[in-house]
Design an enzyme around this catalytic site. Structure first.
Site, short mmCIF file in Angstrom:
data_model
loop_
_atom_site.label_atom_id
_atom_site.label_comp_id
_atom_site.label_asym_id
_atom_site.label_seq_id
_atom_site.Cartn_x
_atom_site.Cartn_y
_atom_site.Cartn_z
N VAL A 187 0.85 -1.19 0.00
CA VAL A 187 0.00 0.00 0.00
C VAL A 187 0.88 1.24 0.00
CG1 VAL A 187 -1.90 1.18 1.16
CG2 VAL A 187 -1.69 -1.31 1.36
N VAL A 189 1.13 5.62 -1.42
CA VAL A 189 0.61 6.82 -2.06
C VAL A 189 1.79 7.75 -2.31
CG1 VAL A 189 -0.86 8.87 -1.78
CG2 VAL A 189 -1.66 6.63 -0.96
N ARG A 195 -2.56 13.08 2.18
CA ARG A 195 -3.64 13.86 2.81
C ARG A 195 -4.64 14.40 1.79
NH1 ARG A 195 0.97 15.38 4.96
NH2 ARG A 195 0.93 17.48 4.05
N ASN A 196 -4.78 13.66 0.67
CA ASN A 196 -5.81 13.98 -0.31
C ASN A 196 -6.88 12.89 -0.37
OD1 ASN A 196 -5.63 16.46 -2.11
ND2 ASN A 196 -3.48 15.83 -2.10
N TYR A 200 -7.42 6.27 1.37
CA TYR A 200 -8.77 5.85 1.78
C TYR A 200 -9.53 5.29 0.58
CZ TYR A 200 -13.46 5.98 3.72
OH TYR A 200 -14.73 5.64 4.14
N ASN A 226 3.77 3.88 12.72
CA ASN A 226 3.25 4.54 11.52
C ASN A 226 1.84 5.06 11.81
OD1 ASN A 226 2.49 5.38 8.98
ND2 ASN A 226 3.21 3.54 7.93
N GLU A 227 1.79 6.22 12.45
CA GLU A 227 0.51 6.75 12.91
C GLU A 227 -0.42 7.10 11.75
OE1 GLU A 227 -0.42 6.66 15.94
OE2 GLU A 227 1.53 5.96 16.67
N TYR A 233 -6.27 3.06 8.27
CA TYR A 233 -6.93 1.76 8.35
C TYR A 233 -8.07 1.76 9.36
CZ TYR A 233 -2.87 0.27 5.66
OH TYR A 233 -1.90 0.15 4.69
#
Length: 267
Positions: A187, A189, A195-196, A200, A226-227, A233
């Site tokens: 996974v 990005v 943050r776009n 999700y 990994n906050e 998730y």
């Protein structure tokens, strides 16, 4: 992408590396530290442009051109390169070729132990993100036959009982695990577009594909520190089921990780 071990499966989001990609890469290639470093598992704080979500397409990938672009995004995301190092572009391409060949093998159903694997990508028209990063646009671009697009997010949905070198889920039990259990992996990005909501949308699409496959239980592994990934998730409905023993993380030379679970309603 000699007998090259296929690039492994990793579960990460943003700049985090989730197990297999980095650990097996170190074992199969000798890479001087000045040329390649694992990205630290931290949340990104880069100021990024907003995207037009109506132009974002999230779908399963079949074309080799798009698979290649996804492989390039993964290499770009899961590794940190010294741009001034000798032959670094050749080295990046070598890693992308290894991931590309492994990705084709998984998607075509040739990987032992996996019933089915789907590469799900998030893409945007090249014209929509050209101001974000010249490197992203040139590295992860492909043509869908109508226009040039860029892979800005990617993951694998794996229908299997377990992922190598990872904590194994417990649901469903028995033989049902062969067809009812799935894991997310690889996974990522593009850092320019964090943050776009891209991550999700990727996870949401994977849930729909999994439901169509008859999956009842989805899992994903995430590093404990990994906050950003954990928030993603959990926002998507995952809850913690288990955590990795500290000795196993030390043995695999990686941050300790959590196993998150999501139950899907019957289709």
């Amino acid at each position: 992408m000699a007998s090259l071990r296929s690039p492994p499966i990793s579960c990460s989001i943003g700049t985090s590396t989730s197990t297999l990609f980095s650990s097996r890469l170190r074992s199969s290639t000798s890479i001087p530290s000045r040329r390649l470093r694992r990205r630290p598992i931290v949340a990104s704080h880069v100021c990024v442009p907003a995207i037009d979500k109506s132009m974002l397409v999230v779908s399963e990938t079949l074309s080799e051109d798009e698979l290649w672009a996804a492989a390039c995004l993964r290499v770009r995301t899961f590794n940190e390169f010294n741009a001034s190092a000798y032959n670094i572009q050749d080295h990046r391409r070598y890693l992308a070729e290894r991931e590309f060949e492994a990705l084709k093998e998984r998607v075509s159903g040739k990987r032992e132990g996996f019933r089915r694997v789907s590469c799900i990508n998030a893409t945007l028209p090249l014209s929509q993100i050209s101001i974000a990063s010249d490197d992203l646009c040139s590295t992860c671009k492909f043509s869908d036959g109508n226009e040039d697009r860029v892979v800005v997010g990617s993951l694998d949905l794996n229908q299997c009982r377990w992922l190598p070198d990872e904590i194994t889920g417990t649901k469903p039990e028995g033989f049902a695990a062969d067809i009812g259990r799935a894991y997310l992996s690889n996974v990522c990005v593009a850092k320019e577009l964090h943050r776009n909501g891209v991550g999700y949308e990727l996870v949401n699409k994977s849930k729909k594909v999994a439901a169509d496959w008859g999956i009842t239980d989805m899992y994903v592994h995430v590093a404990v520190n990994n906050e950003g990934a954990k928030r993603l998730y959990m926002k998507s409905g995952f809850v913690q089921e288990n955590d990795e023993p500290a000795w196993q993380a030390r043995y695999l030379d990686r941050p300790r990780r959590l196993l998150l679970w999501l139950g899907l309603p019957p289709s």
